[in-house]
Design an enzyme around this catalytic site. Structure first.
Site, PDB file in Angstrom:
ATOM      1  N   GLU A 143       0.797  -1.229   0.000  1.00 54.66           N
ATOM      2  CA  GLU A 143       0.000   0.000   0.000  1.00 54.66           C
ATOM      3  C   GLU A 143       0.830   1.281   0.000  1.00 54.66           C
ATOM      4  OE1 GLU A 143      -0.070  -2.351   2.336  1.00 54.66           O
ATOM      5  OE2 GLU A 143      -0.134  -1.521   4.359  1.00 54.66           O
ATOM      6  N   ASN A 144       2.144   1.170   0.210  1.00 52.90           N
ATOM      7  CA  ASN A 144       2.952   2.377   0.105  1.00 52.90           C
ATOM      8  C   ASN A 144       3.199   2.772  -1.350  1.00 52.90           C
ATOM      9  OD1 ASN A 144       4.594  -0.022   0.131  1.00 52.90           O
ATOM     10  ND2 ASN A 144       6.376   1.304   0.131  1.00 52.90           N
TER      11      ASN A 144
END
Lengths: 217, 232
Positions: free
Chosen positions: A46-47
């Site tokens: 998700e980064n």
């Protein structure tokens, strides 16, 4: 009883061809090591990466290429980088087919707690609340009991919640469970673990129907 | 349009105590190292910092925490920082923890002129306390408001003097949304080039969102978790 790697190995059996998958920190990360042959999946972190590859070869690590656990990683051919808003559009918009994450507690209505122990540990939820609120398919990877032997598979969570009514399936060191209306349905036993042992380690209502098969790893 | 400033000192002019700042980065990846050092030098205090993380004890925003320059942090994850935890538990530091996707979208909304939006993230949790709840398609959502800042400080790989930015790898993270949400946005870049040198097809953040840009120096780019596999 399963090791952490074996929990990951069992979860990997759930992977289906063509799925985009988000793996949380800890046991879930290990799932990438056990992708079944012939299954083509892509990992989202998700980064801001889709197409996450294995750890880099020593000496080639890049500070600008990490996963959500801040570990150095690689990008596979066909990978793509994006910003955080786009990343969570993928997650909230249900473009990611499977989320695997850890938990401190789960309850039989599908609630999950994994971000805070009041007065003791407050690290923050990171992306976990967005993930559990939106994912269609969530598998929780966790130990069945805490170090003191107390069950983490509960009627009601005691810790602050990360999400409500969202957990569908749980793989622990003792069993595979499904969250159904009446409680936790026992699907499989870990090799060498009896139904009685699972019952003892489960505080929530455990539903046992017929013979419970042993997991195949 | 030329947005170039000579150095970090000029870029940070006008940042005062009590202001709200956005700082890009995820962990220590893609953080504006030069500007954070300058904030330490300026010794501005009472800051509200919007940043996904709070650095580590001796790097990133941890440097501002050590000097007690931060009054309030708005973040999604603040592990890896003992001083942060100490200040939070003692009540010296105000902390607003919000889901990472909501944080990203709140910054994006702030920059995009959307005052608030509904999201399912956090419904039924502490995060939802005091927030409006509304059902859409049978599913409850909570109302989250946009975030803006007096200054947004971002870090890019390359930029041109018109303020156009290109990011590298996962160092992009929150930087593009925060660039949009600053009343004044400062961009520090590893390589500053002239207009025309960046391919317009490959620019991630348009220069319209950037007011000041400078060539950073001495990037340490610290790695938090060095995970590798052996050669051969």
């Amino acid at each position: 009883m399963l090791s952490k790697s074996q929990i990951a190995q069992r979860i990997a059996q759930e992977l289906q061809n063509g799925w985009y998958v988000n793996l949380g920190i800890g046991i879930p990360t290990l799932v990438a090591n056990y992708i079944p042959e012939g299954i083509d999946v892509e990992f989202q972190s998700e980064n801001g990466i889709l197409g996450m590859g294995p750890f880099p070869v020593e000496g080639t690590e890049d500070a600008d290429l990490i996963n959500a656990g801040k570990q150095t990683i690689t990008a596979l051919p066909g990978a793509v980088f994006f910003d955080s808003a786009t990343s969570f559009a993928m997650i909230r918009g249900q473009h990611v087919q499977l989320t695997v994450l850890g938990a401190m507690e789960v309850s039989q209505n599908g609630d999950i707690a994994n971000w805070k122990i009041p007065g003791k540990m407050v690290k923050g939820m990171g992306g976990a609340m967005d993930l559990v609120a939106s994912a269609d398919n969530i598998i929780v990877a966790m130990m069945h009991t805490n170090r003191a032997g107390a069950s983490k598979i509960l009627k009601n969570c005691s810790l602050p919640l990360t999400g409500v009514g969202c957990v569908k399936k749980i793989v622990t060191n003792l069993a595979v469970l499904e969250v159904v209306k009446e409680g936790f349905k026992l699907i499989e036993r870990a090799p060498g673990v009896s139904v009685e042992e699972i019952q003892q380690a489960t505080e929530g209502d455990l539903i046992i129907e017929g013979d419970i098969p042993e997991m195949k790893l | 349009m030329n947005k170039k400033v000579a150095n970090v000192e000029e870029a940070c002019q006008g940042i005062e105590s009590g202001m709200t700042l956005m700082l890009g980065g995820f962990g220590l990846c893609g953080i504006p190292e030069n500007s954070i050092s300058e904030l330490v030098n300026l010794n501005v205090t009472g800051l509200t910092c919007i940043s996904n993380n709070a650095g580590v004890d001796d790097f990133g925003l941890g440097l501002l925490l050590q000097k007690k320059q931060i009054k309030k942090m708005i973040s999604s994850y603040v592990g890896e920082n003992d001083e942060f935890e100490r200040q939070m538990l003692s009540g010296e530091l105000e902390v607003d923890l919000i889901p990472q996707g909501s944080l990203a979208e709140r910054c994006r909304a702030g920059g995009a002129g959307i005052p608030a939006f509904y999201t399912p993230a956090g419904y039924g949790t502490e995060v939802a306390e005091g927030k409006e709840v509304r059902e859409f398609n049978g599913k409850p959502h909570i109302l989250e408001s946009a975030l803006t800042a007096d200054f947004a400080i971002v870090k890019a790989w390359k930029g041109d003097t018109a303020g156009n930015l290109v990011f590298k790898g996962t160092a992009r993270n929150f930087n593009p949304m925060m660039a949009m949400a600053g009343k004044i946005t400062i961009a520090e870049v590893e390589e500053l080039v002239e207009p025309g040198e960046l391919n317009p097809n490959e620019i991630h953040t348009a220069g319209i969102f950037v007011q000041r840009i400078f060539q950073g120096k001495g990037y340490e780019k610290r790695i938090e978790q060095r995970t590798v596999r052996p050669k051969n």
